[in-house]
Motif scaffolding. Structure first.
Motif, PDB file in Angstrom:
ATOM      1  N   LYS A 194       1.445   4.127   9.827  1.00  0.00           N
ATOM      2  CA  LYS A 194       0.846   2.792   9.921  1.00  0.00           C
ATOM      3  C   LYS A 194       1.166   1.930   8.711  1.00  0.00           C
ATOM      4  N   PHE A 195       1.304   2.553   7.524  1.00  0.00           N
ATOM      5  CA  PHE A 195       1.316   1.795   6.284  1.00  0.00           C
ATOM      6  C   PHE A 195       2.667   1.820   5.568  1.00  0.00           C
ATOM      7  N   ASP A 196       2.989   0.669   4.987  1.00  0.00           N
ATOM      8  CA  ASP A 196       4.122   0.595   4.064  1.00  0.00           C
ATOM      9  C   ASP A 196       3.723   1.084   2.677  1.00  0.00           C
ATOM     10  N   LEU A 197       2.480   0.831   2.318  1.00  0.00           N
ATOM     11  CA  LEU A 197       1.990   1.140   0.972  1.00  0.00           C
ATOM     12  C   LEU A 197       0.528   1.547   1.050  1.00  0.00           C
ATOM     13  N   ILE A 198       0.193   2.643   0.374  1.00  0.00           N
ATOM     14  CA  ILE A 198      -1.201   3.062   0.220  1.00  0.00           C
ATOM     15  C   ILE A 198      -1.480   3.194  -1.272  1.00  0.00           C
ATOM     16  N   VAL A 199      -2.548   2.558  -1.728  1.00  0.00           N
ATOM     17  CA  VAL A 199      -3.010   2.707  -3.107  1.00  0.00           C
ATOM     18  C   VAL A 199      -4.337   3.450  -3.062  1.00  0.00           C
TER      19      VAL A 199
END
Length: 356
Positions: free
Chosen positions: A246-251
Motif C-alpha cells: 500500500k505504501f511508498d514510505l512508512i515512518v
C-alpha cells in the motif's frame, strides 16, 4: 570548569526521578563563550526522550540532569560573535545544541549535524571545548551555542512551537528526505507525540494519501482531523494482508521492541522505504528478511534533522498554519505531568510553561 553563575531548574537525581521525583534546585551552566546565548525559557515540551534519560533507559545517565529539549524562550544575553540574534528575540532550541561545524567535517557540511562526531545533545551531554555538561529546558534559563538556536516565526505561538523543536523535526526530516510529496502514499506508525506530527507534516508536504498505523482505531477521528485518510488498527485480524503493498514510505515512531516489523514491511510497495525514528530500550527480536530482499526495500533510521531542515519546518508550519496538539501545564507541576506522560495520556504533547 563550570561557570560560577547558577540557573534554577528541575533536576533528576537518580533513575526514580522518572516517577515524578524531580527536585527544583540550582546548578551551574556551561561557561559562557562569545558564541553563546542565554535564553529565558518560557516553554518546554515533554518528549519521550526525557523519560528514557531520567530512568537511564538508554544507558547510564550522568545525574544530576535537567532534561527537556523542546525549548522556546527569549534571548537575554549574547556573546560578541553572535550576529544572527538580538536581545529580546524569540528562539527555539531542539535536541541538539552543538557540533563542530568545521569546514572539513563531512557531516556538518552535508546536513548531517546530528551524526557529527562532536555532536552535543541539549542535555546529559558534554561540550567538546571544555567538558562542561549540557542542561535542558525544565529550567528558568538555558545557555546554548547560538548556531543551534532558531528564530520562531511570529505567527507560531511559543507553546505550539516548542514541541516542533524535537518531535516535529524528528519526523519532518525523514519525510522530506525520503520523498514525501505528491504521488506518494505514506504511513505513520504510532499516533503519539511524534506520530501526530508525522500526519500533520506528511499532509503539509503534499502526500496524496496519509494513513495512521496504530494498535487500535480509538484515535481514528483525531487522525482524520490531522489529515489522515484513516487508521490501520494492528489489533484487527489480517491488518497487514489487507494493506499489502500500500505504501511508498512508512515512518515508524514506535519505541516498543515488540513492534511487528516484518508485517510493516509487507505493506510497502516494491522499492518502498521504511524509516525507524523511535528508539526502543531493548533489541527488536529477529525478523525475516524476505520482504526486504524480494521487494527491493530500504530499511533506514533517522535522528533529528539538520539546521536547514529545522528552519524549513518552521517556515512550513507558519505558512500552512500547522498547529501542535498540546496540553499545557505550569513548569512547577512537572512532577504531576511526568507520570501522565509515562501512562501515555498526552494528546498529543505536554508543554511546560514558566510564568510569562
Amino acid at each position: 570548569m563550570p561557570a560560577t553563575e547558577t540557573f534554577t531548574g528541575w533536576m533528576g537525581l537518580d533513575a526514580k526521578s522518572v516517577e515524578g521525583n524531580l527536585v527544583k534546585q540550582e546548578y551551574h551552566p556551561k561557561v559562557f563563550t562569545d558564541n553563546d546565548i542565554d535564553i529565558k525559557i518560557s516553554h518546554c515540551g515533554i518528549c519521550a526522550s526525557d523519560l528514557h534519560t531520567l530512568r537511564s533507559g538508554w544507558g547510564a545517565t550522568p545525574y544530576p540532569v535537567v532534561v527537556g529539549h523542546e525549548i522556546v524562550g527569549t534571548v537575554v544575553k549574547k556573546g560578541k560573535n553572535v550576529t544572527e540574534f538580538e536581545i529580546g528575540d524569540r528562539v527555539g532550541v531542539g535536541a541538539q545544541c552543538d557540533s563542530c561545524l568545521e569546514a572539513d567535517c563531512y557531516e556538518c557540511n552535508h546536513g548531517l549535524e546530528p551524526s557529527c562526531a562532536k555532536h552535543v545533545f541539549t542535555y546529559a551531554s558534554k561540550f567538546f571545548d571544555n567538558g562542561d555538561y549540557s542542561y535542558g529546558g525544565y529550567s528558568e534559563m538555558g545557555r546554548y551555542p547560538a548556531s543551534f538556536a532558531f528564530k520562531i516565526p511570529e505567527s507560531i505561538p511559543s507553546d505550539i512551537a516548542a514541541p516542533m523543536m524535537c518531535g516535529g523535526i524528528t519526523v519532518f526530516s525523514p519525510l522530506k528526505r525520503n520523498g514525501c510529496g505528491p504521488g506518494k502514499t505514506v504511513g505513520i506508525v504510532g499516533l503519539g507525540g511524534l506520530g501526530h506530527f508525522g500526519l500533520l507534516f506528511a499532509k503539509a508536504l503534499g502526500a496524496d494519501h496519509v494513513w495512521a498505523i496504530s494498535r487500535t482505531d480509538s484515535k481514528g477521528e483525531d487522525a482524520k482531523a490531522m489529515g489522515a485518510d484513516g487508521i490501520i488498527a494492528t489489533a484487527e485480524p489480517n491488518w497487514a494482508k489487507k494493506n499489502a503493498r500500500k505504501f511508498d514510505l512508512i515512518v515508524s515512531t514506535a519505541n516498543s521492541p515488540d513492534m511487528p516489523l516484518g508485517d510493516y514491511l509487507t505493506m510497502l510497495k516494491p522499492d518502498g522505504t521504511f524509516v525507524q525514528v523511535g528508539l526502543p530500550e531493548a533489541p527488536i527480536p529477529q525478523f525475516y528478511f524476505g520482504p526486504i530482499v524480494s521487494n527491493n526495500l530500504s530499511l533506514r533510521g533517522s535522528v533529528l534533522g539538520s539546521r536547514e531542515e529545522i528552519k524549513e519546518m518552521l517556515d512550513l508550519a507558519a505558512t500552512q498554519g500547522i498547529k501542535s496538539w498540546i496540553t499545557t501545564y505550569p513548569m512547577d507541576e512537572v512532577n504531576k505531568v511526568l507520570p501522565l506522560m509515562e501512562a501515555n495520556k498526552a494528546r498529543y504533547r505536554f508543554v511546560l510553561c514558566n510564568d510569562v
